[in-house]
Design a protein around this motif. Structure first.
Motif, PDB file in Angstrom:
ATOM      1  N   VAL A  88       0.845  -1.191   0.000  1.00  0.00           N
ATOM      2  CA  VAL A  88       0.000   0.000   0.000  1.00  0.00           C
ATOM      3  C   VAL A  88       0.881   1.242   0.000  1.00  0.00           C
ATOM      4  O   VAL A  88       1.840   1.328   0.770  1.00  0.00           O
ATOM      5  CB  VAL A  88      -0.907   0.022   1.253  1.00  0.00           C
ATOM      6  CG1 VAL A  88      -1.778   1.271   1.261  1.00  0.00           C
ATOM      7  CG2 VAL A  88      -1.765  -1.232   1.322  1.00  0.00           C
ATOM      8  N   SER A  89       0.552   2.208  -0.868  1.00  0.00           N
ATOM      9  CA  SER A  89       1.332   3.450  -0.904  1.00  0.00           C
ATOM     10  C   SER A  89       0.415   4.650  -1.109  1.00  0.00           C
ATOM     11  O   SER A  89      -0.790   4.505  -1.302  1.00  0.00           O
ATOM     12  CB  SER A  89       2.373   3.404  -2.020  1.00  0.00           C
ATOM     13  OG  SER A  89       1.786   3.709  -3.275  1.00  0.00           O
ATOM     14  N   THR A  90       1.011   5.839  -1.108  1.00  0.00           N
ATOM     15  CA  THR A  90       0.249   7.063  -1.324  1.00  0.00           C
ATOM     16  C   THR A  90      -0.072   7.289  -2.798  1.00  0.00           C
ATOM     17  O   THR A  90      -0.855   8.191  -3.124  1.00  0.00           O
ATOM     18  CB  THR A  90       1.028   8.286  -0.810  1.00  0.00           C
ATOM     19  OG1 THR A  90       2.219   8.446  -1.585  1.00  0.00           O
ATOM     20  CG2 THR A  90       1.412   8.124   0.645  1.00  0.00           C
ATOM     21  N   ASP A  91       0.509   6.520  -3.690  1.00  0.00           N
ATOM     22  CA  ASP A  91       0.306   6.730  -5.126  1.00  0.00           C
ATOM     23  C   ASP A  91      -1.153   6.550  -5.526  1.00  0.00           C
ATOM     24  O   ASP A  91      -1.826   5.633  -5.050  1.00  0.00           O
ATOM     25  CB  ASP A  91       1.146   5.751  -5.937  1.00  0.00           C
ATOM     26  CG  ASP A  91       2.623   6.099  -5.940  1.00  0.00           C
ATOM     27  OD1 ASP A  91       2.951   7.285  -5.779  1.00  0.00           O
ATOM     28  OD2 ASP A  91       3.440   5.174  -6.109  1.00  0.00           O
ATOM     29  N   ALA A  92      -1.619   7.402  -6.425  1.00  0.00           N
ATOM     30  CA  ALA A  92      -2.908   7.184  -7.065  1.00  0.00           C
ATOM     31  C   ALA A  92      -2.778   5.940  -7.951  1.00  0.00           C
ATOM     32  O   ALA A  92      -1.662   5.506  -8.261  1.00  0.00           O
ATOM     33  CB  ALA A  92      -3.294   8.406  -7.901  1.00  0.00           C
ATOM     34  N   PRO A  93      -3.897   5.316  -8.371  1.00  0.00           N
ATOM     35  CA  PRO A  93      -3.812   4.105  -9.180  1.00  0.00           C
ATOM     36  C   PRO A  93      -2.894   4.217 -10.397  1.00  0.00           C
ATOM     37  O   PRO A  93      -2.188   3.255 -10.734  1.00  0.00           O
ATOM     38  CB  PRO A  93      -5.268   3.871  -9.603  1.00  0.00           C
ATOM     39  CG  PRO A  93      -6.050   4.395  -8.438  1.00  0.00           C
ATOM     40  CD  PRO A  93      -5.297   5.624  -7.995  1.00  0.00           C
ATOM     41  N   GLU A  94      -2.871   5.384 -11.041  1.00  0.00           N
ATOM     42  CA  GLU A  94      -1.990   5.545 -12.203  1.00  0.00           C
ATOM     43  C   GLU A  94      -0.528   5.397 -11.817  1.00  0.00           C
ATOM     44  O   GLU A  94       0.283   4.821 -12.557  1.00  0.00           O
ATOM     45  CB  GLU A  94      -2.225   6.908 -12.854  1.00  0.00           C
ATOM     46  CG  GLU A  94      -3.576   7.076 -13.509  1.00  0.00           C
ATOM     47  CD  GLU A  94      -4.684   7.456 -12.538  1.00  0.00           C
ATOM     48  OE1 GLU A  94      -5.807   7.755 -12.985  1.00  0.00           O
ATOM     49  OE2 GLU A  94      -4.442   7.439 -11.299  1.00  0.00           O
ATOM     50  N   GLY A  95      -0.185   5.894 -10.647  1.00  0.00           N
ATOM     51  CA  GLY A  95       1.180   5.759 -10.158  1.00  0.00           C
ATOM     52  C   GLY A  95       1.504   4.318  -9.815  1.00  0.00           C
ATOM     53  O   GLY A  95       2.638   3.852 -10.028  1.00  0.00           O
ATOM     54  N   LEU A  96       0.515   3.589  -9.292  1.00  0.00           N
ATOM     55  CA  LEU A  96       0.718   2.176  -9.005  1.00  0.00           C
ATOM     56  C   LEU A  96       1.001   1.406 -10.285  1.00  0.00           C
ATOM     57  O   LEU A  96       1.872   0.521 -10.313  1.00  0.00           O
ATOM     58  CB  LEU A  96      -0.526   1.589  -8.330  1.00  0.00           C
ATOM     59  CG  LEU A  96      -0.932   2.156  -6.964  1.00  0.00           C
ATOM     60  CD1 LEU A  96      -2.198   1.465  -6.478  1.00  0.00           C
ATOM     61  CD2 LEU A  96       0.188   2.002  -5.951  1.00  0.00           C
ATOM     62  N   MET A  97       0.277   1.746 -11.332  1.00  0.00           N
ATOM     63  CA  MET A  97       0.480   1.060 -12.603  1.00  0.00           C
ATOM     64  C   MET A  97       1.890   1.293 -13.137  1.00  0.00           C
ATOM     65  O   MET A  97       2.516   0.386 -13.704  1.00  0.00           O
ATOM     66  CB  MET A  97      -0.554   1.538 -13.626  1.00  0.00           C
ATOM     67  CG  MET A  97      -0.464   0.832 -14.973  1.00  0.00           C
ATOM     68  SD  MET A  97      -0.721  -0.963 -14.845  1.00  0.00           S
ATOM     69  CE  MET A  97      -2.499  -1.004 -14.568  1.00  0.00           C
ATOM     70  N   GLN A  98       2.408   2.479 -12.937  1.00  0.00           N
ATOM     71  CA  GLN A  98       3.779   2.767 -13.350  1.00  0.00           C
ATOM     72  C   GLN A  98       4.768   1.896 -12.590  1.00  0.00           C
ATOM     73  O   GLN A  98       5.747   1.410 -13.169  1.00  0.00           O
ATOM     74  CB  GLN A  98       4.086   4.246 -13.130  1.00  0.00           C
ATOM     75  CG  GLN A  98       3.311   5.186 -14.048  1.00  0.00           C
ATOM     76  CD  GLN A  98       3.602   6.652 -13.758  1.00  0.00           C
ATOM     77  OE1 GLN A  98       4.552   6.988 -13.058  1.00  0.00           O
ATOM     78  NE2 GLN A  98       2.773   7.537 -14.291  1.00  0.00           N
ATOM     79  N   SER A  99       4.519   1.694 -11.308  1.00  0.00           N
ATOM     80  CA  SER A  99       5.399   0.835 -10.513  1.00  0.00           C
ATOM     81  C   SER A  99       5.316  -0.609 -10.969  1.00  0.00           C
ATOM     82  O   SER A  99       6.326  -1.318 -11.027  1.00  0.00           O
ATOM     83  CB  SER A  99       5.024   0.926  -9.027  1.00  0.00           C
ATOM     84  OG  SER A  99       5.321   2.199  -8.502  1.00  0.00           O
ATOM     85  N   VAL A 100       4.106  -1.062 -11.292  1.00  0.00           N
ATOM     86  CA  VAL A 100       3.928  -2.430 -11.786  1.00  0.00           C
ATOM     87  C   VAL A 100       4.749  -2.650 -13.050  1.00  0.00           C
ATOM     88  O   VAL A 100       5.441  -3.662 -13.211  1.00  0.00           O
ATOM     89  CB  VAL A 100       2.442  -2.723 -12.065  1.00  0.00           C
ATOM     90  CG1 VAL A 100       2.293  -4.016 -12.850  1.00  0.00           C
ATOM     91  CG2 VAL A 100       1.666  -2.810 -10.760  1.00  0.00           C
ATOM     92  N   THR A 101       4.671  -1.673 -13.948  1.00  0.00           N
ATOM     93  CA  THR A 101       5.391  -1.778 -15.210  1.00  0.00           C
ATOM     94  C   THR A 101       6.902  -1.677 -15.015  1.00  0.00           C
ATOM     95  O   THR A 101       7.678  -2.481 -15.550  1.00  0.00           O
ATOM     96  CB  THR A 101       4.934  -0.672 -16.179  1.00  0.00           C
ATOM     97  OG1 THR A 101       3.524  -0.780 -16.371  1.00  0.00           O
ATOM     98  CG2 THR A 101       5.646  -0.800 -17.520  1.00  0.00           C
ATOM     99  N   LYS A 102       7.316  -0.698 -14.226  1.00  0.00           N
ATOM    100  CA  LYS A 102       8.750  -0.449 -14.022  1.00  0.00           C
ATOM    101  C   LYS A 102       9.426  -1.580 -13.250  1.00  0.00           C
ATOM    102  O   LYS A 102      10.521  -2.033 -13.627  1.00  0.00           O
ATOM    103  CB  LYS A 102       8.934   0.867 -13.266  1.00  0.00           C
ATOM    104  CG  LYS A 102      10.379   1.211 -12.959  1.00  0.00           C
ATOM    105  CD  LYS A 102      10.467   2.514 -12.161  1.00  0.00           C
ATOM    106  CE  LYS A 102      11.907   2.830 -11.780  1.00  0.00           C
ATOM    107  NZ  LYS A 102      11.997   4.075 -10.951  1.00  0.00           N
ATOM    108  N   GLU A 103       8.795  -2.031 -12.175  1.00  0.00           N
ATOM    109  CA  GLU A 103       9.412  -3.037 -11.310  1.00  0.00           C
ATOM    110  C   GLU A 103       8.947  -4.459 -11.624  1.00  0.00           C
ATOM    111  O   GLU A 103       9.384  -5.409 -10.975  1.00  0.00           O
ATOM    112  CB  GLU A 103       9.102  -2.716  -9.838  1.00  0.00           C
ATOM    113  CG  GLU A 103       9.484  -1.314  -9.393  1.00  0.00           C
ATOM    114  CD  GLU A 103      10.971  -1.041  -9.511  1.00  0.00           C
ATOM    115  OE1 GLU A 103      11.762  -2.008  -9.542  1.00  0.00           O
ATOM    116  OE2 GLU A 103      11.342   0.143  -9.558  1.00  0.00           O
ATOM    117  N   LYS A 104       8.035  -4.595 -12.594  1.00  0.00           N
ATOM    118  CA  LYS A 104       7.503  -5.905 -12.994  1.00  0.00           C
ATOM    119  C   LYS A 104       6.889  -6.628 -11.790  1.00  0.00           C
ATOM    120  O   LYS A 104       7.192  -7.782 -11.506  1.00  0.00           O
ATOM    121  CB  LYS A 104       8.602  -6.760 -13.629  1.00  0.00           C
ATOM    122  CG  LYS A 104       9.198  -6.140 -14.894  1.00  0.00           C
ATOM    123  CD  LYS A 104      10.284  -7.001 -15.492  1.00  0.00           C
ATOM    124  CE  LYS A 104      10.849  -6.346 -16.750  1.00  0.00           C
ATOM    125  NZ  LYS A 104      11.954  -7.144 -17.358  1.00  0.00           N
TER     126      LYS A 104
END
Length: 223
Positions: free
Chosen positions: A120-136
């Protein structure tokens, strides 16, 4: 407090009892009820001053958006499987990105032991998606953009001024109190009770993935 010491204490709660006689209660028909909405979270000014939940206590209710914006029932998920719950600042934090990378590598072994990982983080869902893509990332990421969950956990504190503009952008304006969570790792049983925690006010210090795996393996039979 030294940065390497996990916070294992919490402030004493102050309980205020309001008393009045039966006669006064009956006489004051037009008395105004207490507006509980006016009661707000008082955020510590420093991460060292937080009062987090302790071992044995149950986590708060968590209905949080996932990467797609769909509401995820955290408590229901926890009731189904022992859980490693991670609370981090956001994908914009290099120390959080490094932590996510380490968790990605540790995830297969943790899942083999019988755990699920939820972060869980402070990121909005769009930011979470970026992390999913970047960190796989293959495990669940959830958004606590307004920090309501972190507040209930006792982990939120006032962010330094240098973070304010960035937090308003990364949370899409939901972090109106300009707060940050102290990065933390919890191991939960299926009742949602904390069995292990690592909470460090120094955001640069994170739990080593190998140590997490060792602890998780040592207590899985108790969960």
């Amino acid at each position: 407090m030294k940065s390497s010491i996990t916070i294992k204490f919490r402030s004493l709660a102050v309980v205020i009892s309001l008393a009045c006689t039966t006669g006064l209660v009956q006489a004051q028909d037009n008395a105004q009820p207490v507006d509980t909405k006016q009661l707000s979270y008082i955020s510590p000014q420093k991460p060292e001053d937080i009062s987090p939940l302790l071992n044995g206590e149950k986590i708060p209710t968590g209905l949080l958006p996932d990467v797609s914006g769909k509401i995820f029932d955290l408590n229901k998920a926890v009731s189904e499987k022992p859980t490693v719950l991670i609370i981090y600042r956001g994908g914009w934090c290099p120390y959080c990105s490094k932590q996510l990378s380490g968790l990605r590598q540790a995830a297969p072994e943790l899942e083999k032991l019988g755990y699920q990982l939820i972060a869980v983080s402070t990121d909005a869902p769009e930011g979470l998606m970026q992390s999913v893509t970047k960190e796989k990332i293959s495990f669940t990421l959830l958004s606590d953009a307004d920090l309501s969950f972190s507040k209930q956990f006792g982990l939120a504190y006032k962010a330094p001024m240098g973070y304010w503009e960035m937090l308003l952008k990364s949370t899409h304006g939901k972090d109106v109190d300009l707060l940050l969570p102290v990065p933390s790792v919890f191991i939960l049983n299926k009742k949602g009770a904390i069995q292990f925690e690592y909470i460090n006010p120094d955001f640069k210090q994170r739990l080593n993935p190998d140590l997490l795996k060792t602890v998780a393996a040592s207590i899985i039979k108790e969960l």
